[in-house]
Each structure stands twice: as C-alpha cells, then as structure tokens.
Write a protein that holds these residues in place. Sequence first.
Motif, PDB file in Angstrom:
ATOM      1  N   MET A 182     -17.752 -57.440  45.548  1.00  0.00           N
ATOM      2  CA  MET A 182     -16.298 -57.452  45.559  1.00  0.00           C
ATOM      3  C   MET A 182     -15.781 -58.690  44.831  1.00  0.00           C
ATOM      4  O   MET A 182     -16.468 -59.701  44.743  1.00  0.00           O
ATOM      5  N   ALA A 229      -4.315 -51.547  48.549  1.00  0.00           N
ATOM      6  CA  ALA A 229      -5.467 -50.646  48.404  1.00  0.00           C
ATOM      7  C   ALA A 229      -6.720 -51.408  47.980  1.00  0.00           C
ATOM      8  O   ALA A 229      -7.830 -51.090  48.425  1.00  0.00           O
ATOM      9  N   LEU A 230      -6.566 -52.424  47.121  1.00  0.00           N
ATOM     10  CA  LEU A 230      -7.728 -53.224  46.718  1.00  0.00           C
ATOM     11  C   LEU A 230      -8.304 -53.982  47.906  1.00  0.00           C
ATOM     12  O   LEU A 230      -9.524 -54.110  48.052  1.00  0.00           O
ATOM     13  N   GLU A 268      -8.160 -52.953  50.967  1.00  0.00           N
ATOM     14  CA  GLU A 268      -8.836 -51.925  51.761  1.00  0.00           C
ATOM     15  C   GLU A 268     -10.231 -51.647  51.221  1.00  0.00           C
ATOM     16  O   GLU A 268     -11.129 -51.266  51.977  1.00  0.00           O
ATOM     17  N   ARG A 269     -10.431 -51.850  49.944  1.00  0.00           N
ATOM     18  CA  ARG A 269     -11.740 -51.635  49.321  1.00  0.00           C
ATOM     19  C   ARG A 269     -12.631 -52.874  49.384  1.00  0.00           C
ATOM     20  O   ARG A 269     -13.721 -52.872  48.835  1.00  0.00           O
ATOM     21  N   GLY A 270     -12.149 -53.937  50.014  1.00  0.00           N
ATOM     22  CA  GLY A 270     -12.980 -55.117  50.239  1.00  0.00           C
ATOM     23  C   GLY A 270     -12.752 -56.277  49.303  1.00  0.00           C
ATOM     24  O   GLY A 270     -13.425 -57.310  49.436  1.00  0.00           O
ATOM     25  N   HIS A 271     -11.826 -56.142  48.352  1.00  0.00           N
ATOM     26  CA  HIS A 271     -11.556 -57.240  47.436  1.00  0.00           C
ATOM     27  C   HIS A 271     -10.678 -58.294  48.107  1.00  0.00           C
ATOM     28  O   HIS A 271      -9.870 -57.993  48.998  1.00  0.00           O
ATOM     29  N   GLU A 290      -6.327 -43.005  44.210  1.00  0.00           N
ATOM     30  CA  GLU A 290      -7.779 -43.209  44.259  1.00  0.00           C
ATOM     31  C   GLU A 290      -8.365 -43.300  42.860  1.00  0.00           C
ATOM     32  O   GLU A 290      -9.149 -44.207  42.551  1.00  0.00           O
ATOM     33  N   LEU A 319      -7.350 -46.546  41.126  1.00  0.00           N
ATOM     34  CA  LEU A 319      -8.103 -47.709  41.591  1.00  0.00           C
ATOM     35  C   LEU A 319      -9.533 -47.695  41.065  1.00  0.00           C
ATOM     36  O   LEU A 319     -10.084 -48.743  40.721  1.00  0.00           O
ATOM     37  N   ASN A 320     -10.147 -46.525  41.015  1.00  0.00           N
ATOM     38  CA  ASN A 320     -11.504 -46.433  40.469  1.00  0.00           C
ATOM     39  C   ASN A 320     -11.546 -46.963  39.040  1.00  0.00           C
ATOM     40  O   ASN A 320     -12.450 -47.713  38.655  1.00  0.00           O
ATOM     41  N   GLU A 340     -10.965 -50.808  38.973  1.00  0.00           N
ATOM     42  CA  GLU A 340     -12.188 -51.522  39.345  1.00  0.00           C
ATOM     43  C   GLU A 340     -13.198 -51.517  38.203  1.00  0.00           C
ATOM     44  O   GLU A 340     -13.918 -52.501  37.995  1.00  0.00           O
TER      45      GLU A 340
END
Length: 427
Positions: free
Chosen positions: A1, A26-27, A29-32, A406, A409-410, A413
């Motif tokens: 991350m 949202a980022l 939430e993805r662990g960043h 989604e 964000l993919n 990233e």
Amino acid sequence: MAHIAWLGKKSPFCGNVTYGLTTTHALRERGHSISFIHFDTPPGQMGRQPVEVAASGGKGRPRRLRQGAGSSSGPGAGTLRRRSRTDAPATESADPEVTLPYLVKSQVYTIPSPGAQRELRESLERLRPDLVHASLTLSPLDFRLPDLCQQLQLPLVATFHPAFDAGLRNLTAGTQQLTYQLYAPTLARFDRVIVFSELQADVLLRLGVQAERLAVIPNGVDTALWQPASGPPSAELAALQQRFAGRRVFLYMGRIATEKNVEALLKAWRLVRPAGCVLVIVGDGPLRSALQGSSEESDVVWWGYEPNLATRVALQQLAEVFLLPSLVEGLSLALLEAMASGTACVATDAGADGEVLEGGAGIVISTQGVTTQLRTLLPVLHDQPVLTAELGRRARARALERYTLENNLNTLEQLYAELVGSRTVAA
C-alpha cells in the motif's frame, strides 16, 4: 500500500470536492494512507499552526488506461509497497490532515496566502509520501507543484477538472479554453495528468501536453449506492414520495451558475409546463436568487444545496428524468449518479457528457439552442413514460459498463504503482 499526499478541496461544495472526498475515502478503504492537504485556514487565522491530525485514520495518442487492468510489470513496478507505520514521523498520525492558509476561496478558484507554498513544502518534507496527487483547484499554487515535487523527488499526478466544450460554440466555452491554454505548459511537467475523456485529452494534446503524460480515467460512481430503488423505500425516499405524491419529478442537480445554463432549462419548462410534473432544482450558486425571483411556482421547486447523501440518492431514485443543460462541462458526477440510479438522462454535448450518453444511453442535445430543443423534448418525455423507463434502464447499464468507482480505483492504483515503481528503480 502507498502513502499518498492528496492536494484538493473540502469546501465549498463542488464536483472537485466530491471527487476528492470520494476517491480518498475509497483509497483508505483499500488500505492506502492518505494525507489530505487543502486550503482551510481563513485569513484571520493565518498565524496558526497549519497541521492538524484528522479524526480518522511523447507522441501519438494518450494512453487510455484499461479500467480493471493489472499493474504494469517490470522491476519495482508491479505493486505498491506496504508502508510500515514506523516510516511515518513520530509526531504525525498515519493519516494527517494539513490545512493551508488562503486569502480567497470559492467554488471555482483559490488564492493562497503568501506563506502557503512554504507550508506545503514543509508538510511534504515532514510527511514523506510515496506520491503526490493534486486534484487541481485552480490556484496559483498549482503552477509551483512541478518544481516543488521535482526538488523533493516525489512523483506528481494531477487530475485536471476544468469544464470545456471542444467546439468553442459559446462565450463561456471560449473563457474555459483560456484556462486550458494557461495550464497546458505546467501540465506538461507533471508525471501524469488524469483527464476524464478522449475529448478532453485532445484539447490538451493540441495545446502541447505530451501524449505519454496523459491518462484518460473517467469518473466513477458507487453503483451499489447509486442504484434504482428496490424493496421497501428508504426513509428519505418515502418522505419524498409523500411530498411529491401524484407528480412526476424532473430533476436538475448542480451549481446554479452561468456555465450550467439553468436559465435555458427554466425558459423551456415555463413554456411547456408539462401537466402533472414538477421541476426540482437541487443546488445553489450565484444565479439562484436572480433565476428564482420572488414569485412562487407550483411546478418548480428550488430545493437548494442538499448536504445529506441519503437524500441526494433518494432524489435521483425518485426522479423520472435528469436534465443537464450545461454550456461547458468536464464529466458530470451528477449525471453519472443519475445514470447509475436508473434515471432517464438528457444532457448537452458539452465536455464529455455527450460521449457518456452516446449510442442510446440517453438523449444528447447541442449547447446551442438549448431552450428550443428542450421545448420540443419535454412534451415527448411527458407523453412517453415507457421511453423514459427504457432510457433509465440503458443509462444504468452504461454506468455499470464504463463508470463504476471500483474500475476507476483499479486504474488509479495501476497508475500509482507504475509511478512509484519507476521512481524506486531510478533511485
């Protein structure tokens, strides 16, 4: 991350604010790890400490990054490294919020105080992020970012939001084109510039921004949140159904400003006044008082700014038709939210909105003669509820196909991984 220093806006409310808050949430939430840096120190408080701790944690065509694709390959570029908590300075939390002083701040532009650049540099030196992402706020500080990040050896990404009309068909579009001309030389020095559509990329290409620096990543919305109503209605939707019982809702949601061309929509509505229908105008802005006037109209509701997300969702779910008469646009989040909600959409071909609705996902009209076109369309939409239902179904399908948060964000990233990985290899 990754640890990302996000430069953006939290107020006053506009599409830039929605984009920044939605994406950074949202980022996280993805662990960043996100350090949000924004202008939020009023002129009377410029002497205060600006750092606070948040409560919660080349040539050719620009590359259109495939949404949902994997990260680029190569040494150090495959994934974003996981940042140990011990990497962060002991005096900061994992997700600090940094506020910068300003002199003037509006929905459109920000004038920073003389000390803002120094405070930004000191904050970045202290935070030591892996990457800086600037959701450009139309501020003089934007033009200093490439030099600052180069000195600090930090990859720099920009999201460039300003609305446009590639056809330059009106005075407002010409004014926005000047913004693009002013920014282009600076954007050419960012590591990547995110734009929302191929049309927007073409504008910057013509102004000299290299294709390899442009990344076309359309906006995305949470299609699990913005979706057609099903099952028992929410409390907010039930309240709206009761308020507008027996009337069909046509909706505008956005700023009440010149470029949004709400005046043309109102003229068409007042000429047609479709029976049994109500036009709900959600939003605020400099033209509201002039357009609203002093007289009450039973078929026009001036809702004002709506801060409650659940109520905004319910308004989109209740509406039968969403109308966006803009003279210039980027890629309207309100339009994408309406599409995801299964609402029939009518929008001008300004910016990327026509691209979004092309091929039957909605009705696209020209920025020229909006009142005349809507005067023709409104009776058709009133008389053909089967048509509006089918347009809503197609709009939802298009949102699921191309404009989900989604997938957005993919792809974001993937871009981060490429830049952080390439900088690691270079070091």
